[in-house]
Design a protein around this motif. Structure first.
Motif, short mmCIF file in Angstrom:
data_model
loop_
_atom_site.label_atom_id
_atom_site.label_comp_id
_atom_site.label_asym_id
_atom_site.label_seq_id
_atom_site.Cartn_x
_atom_site.Cartn_y
_atom_site.Cartn_z
N THR A 10 0.85 -1.19 0.00
CA THR A 10 0.00 0.00 0.00
C THR A 10 0.88 1.24 0.00
OG1 THR A 10 -1.71 -1.17 1.25
CG2 THR A 10 -1.82 1.23 1.23
N PRO A 11 0.72 2.14 -0.95
CA PRO A 11 1.56 3.34 -0.98
C PRO A 11 1.20 4.30 0.14
CG PRO A 11 -0.13 3.47 -2.67
CD PRO A 11 -0.23 2.09 -2.08
N ILE A 12 2.19 4.98 0.67
CA ILE A 12 1.97 5.98 1.70
C ILE A 12 2.78 7.23 1.38
CG2 ILE A 12 1.62 4.16 3.44
CD1 ILE A 12 4.35 4.95 4.64
N ASP A 13 2.34 8.35 1.93
CA ASP A 13 3.13 9.57 1.91
C ASP A 13 3.75 9.76 3.28
OD1 ASP A 13 2.56 10.34 -0.75
OD2 ASP A 13 0.64 11.19 -0.14
N VAL A 14 4.67 10.71 3.37
CA VAL A 14 5.32 11.03 4.64
C VAL A 14 5.25 12.53 4.87
CG1 VAL A 14 7.47 10.98 5.97
CG2 VAL A 14 6.92 9.08 4.42
N LEU A 15 4.98 12.93 6.11
CA LEU A 15 4.93 14.35 6.48
C LEU A 15 5.85 14.57 7.67
CD1 LEU A 15 1.81 16.61 6.65
CD2 LEU A 15 3.40 16.56 8.58
N ILE A 16 6.74 15.56 7.55
CA ILE A 16 7.69 15.87 8.62
C ILE A 16 7.67 17.36 8.93
CG2 ILE A 16 10.07 15.62 9.43
CD1 ILE A 16 10.56 13.68 7.12
N PRO A 17 7.14 17.79 10.06
CA PRO A 17 7.29 19.19 10.48
C PRO A 17 8.75 19.43 10.86
CG PRO A 17 5.48 18.11 11.63
CD PRO A 17 6.29 17.03 10.99
N TYR A 45 6.75 15.16 2.42
CA TYR A 45 6.46 16.58 2.58
C TYR A 45 7.16 17.11 3.82
CZ TYR A 45 2.61 15.59 -0.67
OH TYR A 45 1.85 15.21 -1.76
N ILE A 46 7.93 18.17 3.65
CA ILE A 46 8.57 18.85 4.78
C ILE A 46 7.79 20.12 5.06
CG2 ILE A 46 10.71 19.75 5.73
CD1 ILE A 46 10.87 16.79 4.93
N VAL A 47 7.16 20.20 6.22
CA VAL A 47 6.35 21.36 6.60
C VAL A 47 7.19 22.25 7.49
CG1 VAL A 47 4.21 22.14 7.66
CG2 VAL A 47 4.27 19.95 6.46
N SER A 48 7.39 23.48 7.06
CA SER A 48 8.39 24.32 7.72
C SER A 48 8.04 25.80 7.55
CB SER A 48 9.76 24.04 7.08
OG SER A 48 10.70 25.04 7.37
N PRO A 49 8.59 26.67 8.42
CA PRO A 49 8.56 28.10 8.11
C PRO A 49 9.36 28.35 6.83
CG PRO A 49 9.21 27.70 10.40
CD PRO A 49 9.26 26.37 9.70
N GLY A 106 -1.39 13.20 -0.64
CA GLY A 106 -2.26 12.68 -1.67
C GLY A 106 -2.76 11.27 -1.41
N ASN A 107 -1.91 10.42 -0.83
CA ASN A 107 -2.31 9.05 -0.55
C ASN A 107 -3.21 8.97 0.67
OD1 ASN A 107 -1.08 7.20 -2.52
ND2 ASN A 107 0.86 8.03 -1.77
N ARG A 108 -4.04 7.93 0.70
CA ARG A 108 -4.96 7.76 1.84
C ARG A 108 -4.20 7.62 3.15
NH1 ARG A 108 -9.87 3.36 2.82
NH2 ARG A 108 -9.97 3.67 5.07
N TYR A 109 -3.06 6.94 3.13
CA TYR A 109 -2.27 6.74 4.34
C TYR A 109 -1.03 7.63 4.29
CZ TYR A 109 -5.23 2.62 4.79
OH TYR A 109 -6.31 1.78 4.90
N PHE A 110 -0.76 8.28 5.41
CA PHE A 110 0.47 9.07 5.46
C PHE A 110 1.12 8.91 6.82
CE2 PHE A 110 -2.83 11.96 6.91
CZ PHE A 110 -2.24 12.75 7.89
N LEU A 111 2.44 8.82 6.79
CA LEU A 111 3.24 8.65 7.99
C LEU A 111 3.74 10.01 8.46
CD1 LEU A 111 4.81 6.73 9.96
CD2 LEU A 111 6.68 6.78 8.28
N VAL A 112 3.49 10.32 9.72
CA VAL A 112 4.02 11.54 10.33
C VAL A 112 5.17 11.14 11.24
CG1 VAL A 112 3.56 13.36 11.99
CG2 VAL A 112 1.87 12.84 10.23
N THR A 113 6.29 11.83 11.11
CA THR A 113 7.43 11.51 11.97
C THR A 113 8.11 12.78 12.44
OG1 THR A 113 9.49 10.24 12.13
CG2 THR A 113 9.03 11.32 10.03
N ASP A 114 8.72 12.70 13.62
CA ASP A 114 9.49 13.82 14.13
C ASP A 114 10.77 13.99 13.32
OD1 ASP A 114 7.58 14.14 16.08
OD2 ASP A 114 8.74 13.15 17.66
N ALA A 115 11.25 15.22 13.27
CA ALA A 115 12.43 15.52 12.46
C ALA A 115 13.74 15.18 13.16
CB ALA A 115 12.43 17.01 12.08
N ASP A 116 13.64 14.58 14.36
CA ASP A 116 14.87 14.20 15.07
C ASP A 116 14.94 12.70 15.33
OD1 ASP A 116 12.96 13.82 17.02
OD2 ASP A 116 13.76 15.31 18.42
N THR A 117 14.08 11.92 14.67
CA THR A 117 14.02 10.48 14.93
C THR A 117 14.36 9.70 13.66
OG1 THR A 117 12.41 10.71 16.72
CG2 THR A 117 12.52 8.57 15.61
N VAL A 118 15.36 8.84 13.76
CA VAL A 118 15.89 8.09 12.62
C VAL A 118 15.52 6.63 12.75
CG1 VAL A 118 17.99 7.44 11.37
CG2 VAL A 118 17.83 9.69 12.47
#
Length: 270
Positions: A10-17, A45-49, A106-118
């Protein structure tokens, strides 16, 4: 396609503030996602100032830059969540940004992750027709109090859904926000701000709220796994690749926390 595929395809997107202070870890975060997420990744997607440095990184890493002020009808300046010792306004703002990720991805599923976690071990977020949540064994009581006020239902989940990353289903997330809006007769983000106990330093968790909503409204549709996260108080520059790989035997991810900055800024007592 079924609601949740069990194939891992299943394809997913990723969002990182993120902010400029995250540039030290962000390249490693992106590389870890592409190496260890066992789903096709559509867009990151990188969400940033507005940041020239983050825009350059997005170009270099083939990610999509999103100005954070375009995500919600309010900005960080509209949030007042602080005491004379701490300022959590930005920390709360980035949680609201995550909860509106369904308007970005765009995809139904998206992964949100912190910008300091690898990520350092393979991850699959949809297994055998169920969504996988990575959990820990402790939380803050205030997270459950505001959940009950927002949704009119008690949240009693153990373990806790709070982790450094979580997969969202846009359908379920939309229903969560609609439920909060309907109950409070105001936009969901306004309801969160109105019901927040601003005297508490940890007053709301987007992950705890979403996870408990899914558990209550969609029983039997999720799997819980231990988060197995290791935290470092030092820079990732002082943890070489060989050492990071060594930790994969015990942990799924490594977090490199920063003091100060946009989302958590301690203030000197007057």
């Amino acid at each position: 396609m079924s609601e949740v595929s069990g194939t891992g395809r299943t394809p997913i997107d990723v969002l990182i503030p993120a902010i400029d202070k995250d540039l030290e870890t962000l390249p490693f975060v992106i590389d870890g996602l592409r190496r260890h997420v066992q789903h096709p990744i559509g867009s990151i997607y990188i969400v940033s100032p507005d940041s020239p440095r983050i825009k350059k990184l997005c170009k270099d890493k083939k990610c999509k830059f999103v100005h954070e002020n375009s995500v919600l009808p309010l900005t960080k300046k509209d949030i007042r969540y602080r005491s004379n010792r701490w300022d959590r306004s930005g920390w709360l703002y980035q949680q609201l940004l995550k909860l509106n990720g369904d308007k970005i991805c765009g995809n139904r599923y998206f992964l949100v992750t912190d910008a300091d976690t690898v990520l350092i071990r393979p991850h699959r977020f949809l297994e055998n027709g169920k969504q996988v949540f990575f959990t820990r064994n402790w939380s803050h009581q205030e997270y459950f109090r505001i959940h009950a006020k927002l949704l009119g239902q008690k949240a009693v989940s153990r373990p806790s859904y709070v982790n450094h990353y979580m997969l969202y289903d846009k359908v379920k997330l939309s229903r969560l926000k609609k439920a909060i809006t309907a109950r409070h007769k105001m936009p969901w983000y306004r309801a969160i701000l109105k019901n927040l106990n601003t005297t508490k330093q940890f007053g709301f968790s987007e992950f705890e709220t979403y996870g408990n909503f899914v558990r209550a409204q969609y029983p039997g549709t999720s799997l819980l796994k231990r988060s197995l996260n290791k935290e470092f108080k030092k820079s990732i520059r002082f943890v070489p690749h060989s050492e990071r790989e060594k930790w994969a035997g015990k942990f799924r991810s490594l977090s490199f926390h920063k003091r100060g900055g946009y989302y958590f800024k301690a203030k000197k007592a007057k």
